[in-house]
Design an enzyme around this catalytic site. Structure first.
Site, PDB file in Angstrom:
ATOM      1  N   THR A  12     -24.680  64.512 -18.103  1.00 19.94           N
ATOM      2  CA  THR A  12     -25.927  65.151 -18.539  1.00 19.94           C
ATOM      3  C   THR A  12     -25.879  65.343 -20.062  1.00 19.94           C
ATOM      4  O   THR A  12     -24.805  65.443 -20.658  1.00 19.94           O
ATOM      5  CB  THR A  12     -26.162  66.511 -17.849  1.00 19.94           C
ATOM      6  OG1 THR A  12     -25.137  67.432 -18.255  1.00 19.94           O
ATOM      7  CG2 THR A  12     -26.172  66.383 -16.342  1.00 19.94           C
ATOM      8  N   ILE A  18     -22.287  64.569 -28.209  1.00 25.04           N
ATOM      9  CA  ILE A  18     -21.062  64.453 -27.409  1.00 25.04           C
ATOM     10  C   ILE A  18     -21.288  63.614 -26.144  1.00 25.04           C
ATOM     11  O   ILE A  18     -20.472  62.758 -25.790  1.00 25.04           O
ATOM     12  CB  ILE A  18     -20.565  65.871 -27.031  1.00 25.04           C
ATOM     13  CG1 ILE A  18     -20.055  66.594 -28.289  1.00 25.04           C
ATOM     14  CG2 ILE A  18     -19.501  65.828 -25.941  1.00 25.04           C
ATOM     15  CD1 ILE A  18     -19.851  68.104 -28.119  1.00 25.04           C
ATOM     16  N   TYR A 150     -25.623  82.722 -26.384  1.00 23.08           N
ATOM     17  CA  TYR A 150     -24.944  81.422 -26.234  1.00 23.08           C
ATOM     18  C   TYR A 150     -23.497  81.648 -25.786  1.00 23.08           C
ATOM     19  O   TYR A 150     -23.019  80.999 -24.846  1.00 23.08           O
ATOM     20  CB  TYR A 150     -24.989  80.670 -27.567  1.00 23.08           C
ATOM     21  CG  TYR A 150     -24.284  79.335 -27.567  1.00 23.08           C
ATOM     22  CD1 TYR A 150     -24.652  78.323 -26.672  1.00 23.08           C
ATOM     23  CD2 TYR A 150     -23.261  79.056 -28.472  1.00 23.08           C
ATOM     24  CE1 TYR A 150     -24.009  77.093 -26.678  1.00 23.08           C
ATOM     25  CE2 TYR A 150     -22.614  77.823 -28.486  1.00 23.08           C
ATOM     26  CZ  TYR A 150     -22.991  76.855 -27.589  1.00 23.08           C
ATOM     27  OH  TYR A 150     -22.354  75.626 -27.592  1.00 23.08           O
TER      28      TYR A 150
HETATM   29  P1  NAD Z   1     -26.844  67.556 -28.826  1.00 24.98           P
HETATM   30  O1  NAD Z   1     -28.034  68.389 -29.124  1.00 24.98           O
HETATM   31  O2  NAD Z   1     -26.618  66.315 -29.616  1.00 24.98           O
HETATM   32  O3  NAD Z   1     -26.784  67.202 -27.299  1.00 24.98           O
HETATM   33  C1  NAD Z   1     -27.200  68.088 -26.308  1.00 24.98           C
HETATM   34  C2  NAD Z   1     -27.734  67.285 -25.174  1.00 24.98           C
HETATM   35  O4  NAD Z   1     -28.173  68.169 -24.140  1.00 24.98           O
HETATM   36  C3  NAD Z   1     -28.921  66.452 -25.600  1.00 24.98           C
HETATM   37  O5  NAD Z   1     -28.833  65.192 -24.986  1.00 24.98           O
HETATM   38  C4  NAD Z   1     -30.090  67.247 -25.036  1.00 24.98           C
HETATM   39  O6  NAD Z   1     -31.205  66.447 -24.754  1.00 24.98           O
HETATM   40  C5  NAD Z   1     -29.467  67.787 -23.765  1.00 24.98           C
HETATM   41  N1  NAD Z   1     -30.239  68.875 -23.211  1.00 24.98           N
HETATM   42  C6  NAD Z   1     -30.624  70.035 -23.796  1.00 24.98           C
HETATM   43  N2  NAD Z   1     -31.361  70.745 -22.936  1.00 24.98           N
HETATM   44  C7  NAD Z   1     -31.441  70.020 -21.806  1.00 24.98           C
HETATM   45  C8  NAD Z   1     -32.078  70.215 -20.563  1.00 24.98           C
HETATM   46  N3  NAD Z   1     -32.821  71.293 -20.302  1.00 24.98           N
HETATM   47  N4  NAD Z   1     -31.961  69.246 -19.615  1.00 24.98           N
HETATM   48  C9  NAD Z   1     -31.237  68.132 -19.863  1.00 24.98           C
HETATM   49  N5  NAD Z   1     -30.627  67.899 -21.007  1.00 24.98           N
HETATM   50  C10 NAD Z   1     -30.741  68.825 -21.976  1.00 24.98           C
HETATM   51  O7  NAD Z   1     -25.610  68.537 -29.009  1.00 24.98           O
HETATM   52  P2  NAD Z   1     -24.058  68.409 -28.650  1.00 24.98           P
HETATM   53  O8  NAD Z   1     -23.384  69.126 -29.739  1.00 24.98           O
HETATM   54  O9  NAD Z   1     -23.681  67.029 -28.299  1.00 24.98           O
HETATM   55  O10 NAD Z   1     -24.018  69.354 -27.351  1.00 24.98           O
HETATM   56  C11 NAD Z   1     -23.408  68.977 -26.132  1.00 24.98           C
HETATM   57  C12 NAD Z   1     -22.697  70.184 -25.546  1.00 24.98           C
HETATM   58  O11 NAD Z   1     -21.651  70.581 -26.433  1.00 24.98           O
HETATM   59  C13 NAD Z   1     -23.570  71.417 -25.347  1.00 24.98           C
HETATM   60  O12 NAD Z   1     -23.285  71.977 -24.090  1.00 24.98           O
HETATM   61  C14 NAD Z   1     -23.121  72.352 -26.460  1.00 24.98           C
HETATM   62  O13 NAD Z   1     -23.280  73.699 -26.113  1.00 24.98           O
HETATM   63  C15 NAD Z   1     -21.653  71.970 -26.567  1.00 24.98           C
HETATM   64  N6  NAD Z   1     -21.007  72.323 -27.829  1.00 24.98           N
HETATM   65  C16 NAD Z   1     -21.355  71.765 -29.000  1.00 24.98           C
HETATM   66  C17 NAD Z   1     -20.702  72.139 -30.176  1.00 24.98           C
HETATM   67  C18 NAD Z   1     -21.053  71.551 -31.512  1.00 24.98           C
HETATM   68  O14 NAD Z   1     -20.596  72.087 -32.533  1.00 24.98           O
HETATM   69  N7  NAD Z   1     -21.832  70.486 -31.578  1.00 24.98           N
HETATM   70  C19 NAD Z   1     -19.686  73.087 -30.128  1.00 24.98           C
HETATM   71  C20 NAD Z   1     -19.346  73.646 -28.903  1.00 24.98           C
HETATM   72  C21 NAD Z   1     -20.001  73.259 -27.748  1.00 24.98           C
END
Ligand code: NAD
Length: 249
Positions: A12, A18, A150
């Site tokens: 997902t 990521i 968060y």
């Molecule tokens: P990103 O915004 O590039 O990716 C997030 C993804 O989740 C996107 O594909 C978005 O479309 C999807 N998404 C959001 N809401 C959604 C929904 N309701 N239904 C389906 N898909 C949905 O950001 P990322 O940094 O790749 O985030 C991925 C994960 O990593 C998240 O869970 C985030 O909390 C976690 N995270 C990120 C960081 C960081 O610094 N980037 C740090 C810690 C944790």
């Protein structure tokens, strides 16, 4: 031998950051991948750059019926699931004084309800010996100002994973999580902050990390590959920090 040869993986939030980096790596390693996201245009865009055996499925993880649909599409196409990577999430910050019920509900619906319901829907279709992987965050281990909801959402998810680990033990399913530190992804542009604030926040995060920099999506994807593969066959129930050491100091 590729590390995920003939394995079926559902990811997902796979159209960005990521999730997208992991989809690419899983495909390179021989997996059949169900690439899920909530926006069709974004899915169509990434479909052009992905190579290998994959399908895209539009599903909003905050909607229970979409989680059902996602698992149905995955099993209709590929049969049983080996790797379920529940990665989608959002991270809009708000200080406690400004928290609204809508802010709370949106984050918890996407970051907590979504992965829990997706896991429930997928469980009957996951092969014994399969693996469920979550993307948490180190935020719930520390007190980053403004990230109350968060952090609470990721902490709730962590608590749930411990229970899930026990519940699937008779089936040999491993449940693990990755807790990224600051990773350079589009998520920072989606927080409703100005570019100046994002830049300042980025600098401050990077300074706090012992390795002195943001991580990359590819670095998280490598951990997601390790935890999903046989290389991690005795690793179960953990939250692996991939954060340049930020959570440890
Ligand atoms: P990103 O915004 O590039 O990716 C997030 C993804 O989740 C996107 O594909 C978005 O479309 C999807 N998404 C959001 N809401 C959604 C929904 N309701 N239904 C389906 N898909 C949905 O950001 P990322 O940094 O790749 O985030 C991925 C994960 O990593 C998240 O869970 C985030 O909390 C976690 N995270 C990120 C960081 C960081 O610094 N980037 C740090 C810690 C944790």
């Amino acid at each position: 031998m590729k590390k995920l040869e003939n394995k079926v993986a559902v990811i997902t939030g796979a159209n960005s950051g990521i999730g997208l980096a992991t989809a690419k790596l899983y495909l390179q390693e021989g997996a059949k991948v169900v690439v899920s996201g909530r926006r069709q245009e974004a899915l169509d865009e990434v479909a052009k750059e992905l190579e290998g055996d994959f399908i895209t499925v539009k599903a909003d993880v905050s909607k229970p019926e979409d989680n059902k649909h996602l698992i149905q599409e995955a099993t209709n196409k590929y049969g049983k699931i080996d790797v379920l990577f529940l990665n989608a999430g959002i991270a809009p910050p708000t200080p406690t004084t400004d928290i609204t019920v809508d802010h709370y509900t949106e984050i918890f619906d996407i970051n907590v309800k979504g992965p829990i319901i997706a896991a429930k829907e997928a469980l009957p279709h996951i092969n014994d010996g399969g693996t469920i992987l979550f993307t948490n965050s180190i935020v719930h281990q520390k007190g980053f100002e403004g990230y109350g909801i968060y952090s609470a959402s990721k902490g709730a998810l962590r608590a749930y994973q411990r229970v899930l680990t026990s519940e699937v033990k008779s089936r040999g399913i491993r449940v693990n999580a990755i807790a990224p530190g600051p990773i350079e992804t589009p998520i920072y542009g989606k927080m409703g902050l100005s570019e100046d604030v994002i830049e300042e926040m980025g600098k401050s995060f990077a300074e706090q990390v012992p390795l002195g920099r943001f991580g990359t999506s590819e670095e998280i994807a490598k951990s997601a590959l390790f935890l999903a593969s046989e290389d991690a066959s005795y690793i179960n129930g953990v939250e692996l920090e991939v954060d340049g050491g930020l959570s440890q100091i």
